[in-house]
Write a protein that holds these residues in place. Structure first.
Motif, short mmCIF file in Angstrom:
data_model
loop_
_atom_site.label_atom_id
_atom_site.label_comp_id
_atom_site.label_asym_id
_atom_site.label_seq_id
_atom_site.Cartn_x
_atom_site.Cartn_y
_atom_site.Cartn_z
N TYR A 74 0.83 -1.21 0.00
CA TYR A 74 0.00 0.00 0.00
C TYR A 74 0.86 1.26 0.00
CZ TYR A 74 -4.15 -2.81 1.03
OH TYR A 74 -5.18 -3.71 0.96
N CYS A 75 1.97 1.22 0.76
CA CYS A 75 2.88 2.38 0.78
C CYS A 75 3.41 2.66 -0.63
CB CYS A 75 4.05 2.14 1.75
SG CYS A 75 3.60 2.28 3.49
N ALA A 76 3.79 1.59 -1.34
CA ALA A 76 4.32 1.76 -2.71
C ALA A 76 3.24 2.35 -3.62
CB ALA A 76 4.81 0.42 -3.25
N LEU A 77 2.00 1.87 -3.47
CA LEU A 77 0.91 2.39 -4.29
C LEU A 77 0.61 3.85 -3.95
CD1 LEU A 77 -1.53 -0.67 -4.21
CD2 LEU A 77 -0.31 0.21 -6.21
N VAL A 78 0.65 4.16 -2.65
CA VAL A 78 0.39 5.54 -2.21
C VAL A 78 1.47 6.47 -2.75
CG1 VAL A 78 0.43 7.04 -0.16
CG2 VAL A 78 -0.97 4.97 -0.18
N GLU A 79 2.72 6.01 -2.72
CA GLU A 79 3.82 6.84 -3.23
C GLU A 79 3.59 7.19 -4.71
OE1 GLU A 79 7.72 5.12 -2.97
OE2 GLU A 79 8.69 6.98 -3.58
N GLU A 80 3.17 6.17 -5.46
CA GLU A 80 2.95 6.42 -6.89
C GLU A 80 1.73 7.30 -7.12
OE1 GLU A 80 4.19 3.23 -9.30
OE2 GLU A 80 2.75 3.70 -10.89
N ARG A 81 0.69 7.11 -6.34
CA ARG A 81 -0.56 7.88 -6.53
C ARG A 81 -0.41 9.36 -6.15
NH1 ARG A 81 -4.08 10.86 -6.47
NH2 ARG A 81 -6.35 10.60 -6.32
N TYR A 82 0.27 9.60 -5.00
CA TYR A 82 0.34 10.98 -4.49
C TYR A 82 1.69 11.65 -4.73
CZ TYR A 82 -4.02 9.73 -2.19
OH TYR A 82 -5.30 9.33 -1.95
N GLY A 83 2.66 10.88 -5.26
CA GLY A 83 3.97 11.47 -5.56
C GLY A 83 4.76 11.82 -4.31
N ALA A 84 4.44 11.20 -3.19
CA ALA A 84 5.19 11.45 -1.94
C ALA A 84 5.38 10.11 -1.24
CB ALA A 84 4.40 12.40 -1.03
N ARG A 85 6.61 9.81 -0.84
CA ARG A 85 6.90 8.52 -0.23
C ARG A 85 6.43 8.50 1.22
NH1 ARG A 85 10.31 4.27 -1.13
NH2 ARG A 85 11.05 3.20 0.74
N PRO A 86 5.47 7.61 1.58
CA PRO A 86 5.04 7.57 2.98
C PRO A 86 6.15 6.99 3.86
CG PRO A 86 3.72 6.06 1.62
CD PRO A 86 4.80 6.62 0.74
N PRO A 87 6.39 7.56 5.04
CA PRO A 87 7.43 7.01 5.91
C PRO A 87 7.02 5.65 6.49
CG PRO A 87 6.25 8.79 7.02
CD PRO A 87 5.75 8.75 5.61
N HIS A 88 5.71 5.42 6.58
CA HIS A 88 5.20 4.17 7.16
C HIS A 88 3.72 4.00 6.83
CE1 HIS A 88 4.49 7.27 10.33
NE2 HIS A 88 3.29 6.75 10.26
N GLY A 89 3.23 2.80 7.13
CA GLY A 89 1.79 2.55 7.10
C GLY A 89 1.38 2.14 8.51
N ILE A 90 0.08 2.09 8.75
CA ILE A 90 -0.39 1.71 10.09
C ILE A 90 -1.35 0.54 9.99
CG2 ILE A 90 -1.75 2.48 12.09
CD1 ILE A 90 -0.56 5.24 11.70
#
Ligand code: SF4
Length: 174
Positions: free
Chosen positions: A96-112
């Motif tokens: 999900y973090c990888a998908l979020v990074e691609e969708r929003y253009g910002a690398r999430p530091p973590h998921g919960i």
């Protein structure tokens, strides 16, 4: 006629407010992290499936919360709370973090990872090492997908009993 329209509008407004109230109440009860809820896979909001053509990967996190410039995926689990997240749960969050990074253009530091019953939360760091593991797993899955035959990787009959492929699987244990 006007009365009927007004009653209909009032009913729609009431239904909308009820849905909002239920969503807020669930969020409070769950102990969701602070921030603006920008994505939700529930309660009719039903945001679009996240997709990465680069990774050939699609997924729908339960929630995405924006905290400043970060977009944090949150996955809610029912059932028993483990002492530590299982490896498959960790990889789900990493995906999900990888998908979020691609969708929003910002690398999430973590998921919960959030457990509904106890309210326990685990922070799953989105490290480069975990990202490499994700790529390796996806490559292996793709290789298996195109293989003529794939040997069973476990001896767990209960897993087979709950498997959607057991009708066509020649290695099933149940
Ligand atoms: S039925 Fe086949 S595919 Fe499903 S879990 Fe068992 S061995 Fe794996």
């Amino acid at each position: 006629m006007l009365d009927a329209v007004l009653i209909l509008l009032a009913a729609l407004l009431f239904a909308g407010l009820t849905v909002l109230w239920l969503a807020r109440r669930r969020r409070r009860k769950l102990g969701m992290p602070a921030g603006a809820l920008v994505y939700q896979d529930a309660l009719r909001r039903n945001d679009e499936t996240l997709y990465s053509a680069r990774l050939h990967l699609a997924g729908r996190p339960d929630h995405i919360v924006r905290q400043g410039r970060d977009y944090i995926p949150v996955e809610v689990k029912t059932g028993r709370t483990p002492d530590y997240p299982y490896p498959n749960q960790v990889m789900q969050l990493v995906a999900y973090c990888a998908l979020v990074e691609e969708r929003y253009g910002a690398r999430p530091p973590h998921g919960i990872l959030l457990f509904e019953e106890t309210g326990a939360q685990f922070v799953v760091e989105f490290t480069r090492e975990r990202e490499r593991q994700l790529h390796a797993i996806l490559a292996e899955m793709r290789a298996c997908f195109f293989a003529a035959d794939v040997p069973r990787s476990h001896n767990n009959a209960r897993q087979c009993a709950a498997c959607g492929y057991r009708d066509i699987c020649t290695e099933r244990l149940a």
